[in-house]
Scaffold this motif. Structure first.
Motif, PDB file in Angstrom:
ATOM      1  N   ALA A  97       2.922  13.107  10.670  1.00  0.00           N
ATOM      2  CA  ALA A  97       1.974  12.311  11.450  1.00  0.00           C
ATOM      3  C   ALA A  97       0.704  12.023  10.658  1.00  0.00           C
ATOM      4  N   LEU A  98       0.240  13.015   9.879  1.00  0.00           N
ATOM      5  CA  LEU A  98      -0.991  12.819   9.116  1.00  0.00           C
ATOM      6  C   LEU A  98      -0.815  11.775   8.012  1.00  0.00           C
ATOM      7  N   SER A  99       0.336  11.777   7.362  1.00  0.00           N
ATOM      8  CA  SER A  99       0.571  10.753   6.335  1.00  0.00           C
ATOM      9  C   SER A  99       0.735   9.383   6.980  1.00  0.00           C
ATOM     10  N   ARG A 154       0.870  -1.179   0.000  1.00  0.00           N
ATOM     11  CA  ARG A 154       0.000   0.000   0.000  1.00  0.00           C
ATOM     12  C   ARG A 154       0.897   1.215   0.000  1.00  0.00           C
ATOM     13  N   MET A 155       0.771   2.064  -1.022  1.00  0.00           N
ATOM     14  CA  MET A 155       1.653   3.204  -1.203  1.00  0.00           C
ATOM     15  C   MET A 155       0.833   4.485  -1.245  1.00  0.00           C
ATOM     16  N   ILE A 156       1.104   5.384  -0.312  1.00  0.00           N
ATOM     17  CA  ILE A 156       0.382   6.647  -0.202  1.00  0.00           C
ATOM     18  C   ILE A 156       1.281   7.785  -0.663  1.00  0.00           C
ATOM     19  N   GLU A 157       0.829   8.565  -1.636  1.00  0.00           N
ATOM     20  CA  GLU A 157       1.557   9.777  -2.011  1.00  0.00           C
ATOM     21  C   GLU A 157       1.221  10.872  -1.007  1.00  0.00           C
ATOM     22  N   ALA A 158       2.224  11.651  -0.631  1.00  0.00           N
ATOM     23  CA  ALA A 158       1.996  12.698   0.359  1.00  0.00           C
ATOM     24  C   ALA A 158       2.773  13.951  -0.012  1.00  0.00           C
ATOM     25  N   THR A 159       2.181  15.109   0.269  1.00  0.00           N
ATOM     26  CA  THR A 159       2.909  16.366   0.077  1.00  0.00           C
ATOM     27  C   THR A 159       4.059  16.443   1.063  1.00  0.00           C
ATOM     28  N   THR A 160       3.766  16.012   2.304  1.00  0.00           N
ATOM     29  CA  THR A 160       4.768  15.983   3.364  1.00  0.00           C
ATOM     30  C   THR A 160       4.631  14.675   4.120  1.00  0.00           C
ATOM     31  N   ILE A 161       5.760  14.087   4.487  1.00  0.00           N
ATOM     32  CA  ILE A 161       5.734  12.893   5.329  1.00  0.00           C
ATOM     33  C   ILE A 161       5.699  13.353   6.780  1.00  0.00           C
ATOM     34  N   TYR A 173       7.807  11.301  13.294  1.00  0.00           N
ATOM     35  CA  TYR A 173       6.383  11.308  12.928  1.00  0.00           C
ATOM     36  C   TYR A 173       5.708   9.984  13.262  1.00  0.00           C
ATOM     37  N   HIS A 174       6.454   8.883  13.341  1.00  0.00           N
ATOM     38  CA  HIS A 174       5.852   7.610  13.735  1.00  0.00           C
ATOM     39  C   HIS A 174       5.544   7.563  15.237  1.00  0.00           C
ATOM     40  N   HIS A 175       6.204   8.421  15.997  1.00  0.00           N
ATOM     41  CA  HIS A 175       5.972   8.495  17.440  1.00  0.00           C
ATOM     42  C   HIS A 175       5.085   9.683  17.816  1.00  0.00           C
ATOM     43  N   ALA A 176       4.629  10.436  16.839  1.00  0.00           N
ATOM     44  CA  ALA A 176       3.892  11.675  17.104  1.00  0.00           C
ATOM     45  C   ALA A 176       2.654  11.441  17.961  1.00  0.00           C
ATOM     46  N   VAL A 177       2.292  12.454  18.728  1.00  0.00           N
ATOM     47  CA  VAL A 177       1.120  12.370  19.612  1.00  0.00           C
ATOM     48  C   VAL A 177      -0.135  12.025  18.813  1.00  0.00           C
TER      49      VAL A 177
END
Length: 223
Positions: free
Chosen positions: A99-101, A90-97, A128-132
């Protein structure tokens, strides 16, 4: 003293063999006790750049080889995941990597497995993987994702890193894409279509055959 030409292996600056061994033991224990209603994936972000990456190739001995350079260096941000058992991605394109992505990817992973009771997702220790926001999302009622973190400074324990390398070998090495859109289409098609479709061919290049790397086993060269 006998010597021979060697290409040094690059190892992370900070490596803890004990933590590596503990992770491998826990991971193997998880797989050995995995239920039919559970799945395991590895997730990470990658940022391929629209540029030619020259690599070695076979050519006639006296032939000069060259690649046509691209005109720009735009970057494609992808937050992705792979199931090593099936090759599903599963591949998600993101403007920025961020917490939201990360959350968008976790939601997409959940939708991949509508009948699974529990989905184990292995992540690296990017902030970002540890973000609140991510931690709050994981505690929501009904969340079927359980996150596991790979030890710091251990990319060799993250199979999806090998997937990114595989992508570069097939899409960017010795290949020139005329436009950024062509480049994006090629990268995403490989990751979304070619990898799952040809998983029997690619699986040996993207494995969880982990090993412990101990700096004491190497003669580390100093500048």
């Amino acid at each position: 003293m006998d010597v021979e030409f060697r290409k040094p292996e690059v190892i992370p600056r900070k490596l803890d063999p004990t933590r590596q061994q503990a992770f491998i033991k826990a991971y193997n224990n998880l797989l050995n006790n995995l239920g039919n209603d559970e799945a395991v994936l590895f997730a990470d972000a990658v940022h391929p750049t629209h540029e030619v990456r020259p690599a070695g190739c076979w050519a006639p001995k006296d032939a000069k080889v060259a690649l046509e350079q691209t005109s720009g260096r735009q970057r494609l941000n992808i937050h992705g995941a792979i199931d090593l058992e099936t090759g599903a991605t599963r591949m998600i394109e993101a403007t920025t990597i961020d917490a939201l992505s990360s959350i968008a990817l976790l939601i997409a992973i959940t939708l991949m497995y509508p009948t699974k009771r529990l989905i184990h997702v292995f992540l690296d220790n990017a902030r970002y993987h540890h973000a609140v926001l991510v931690q709050e999302w994981l505690t929501k009622p009904g969340c079927r994702i359980k996150v596991h973190y790979i030890p710091s400074y251990c990319p060799h324990l993250d199979p999806i890193e090998r997937l990114w390398g595989l992508m570069h070998r097939h899409v960017t090495h010795n290949r020139s894409h005329p436009s950024y859109n062509d480049f994006c289409r090629s990268v995403l098609h490989f990751l979304r279509v070619e990898v799952p479709k040809n998983w029997a061919v690619f699986c040996d290049s993207v494995t969880d055959n982990f090993r412990v790397i101990n700096p004491a086993d190497f003669r580390v060269l100093k500048a």
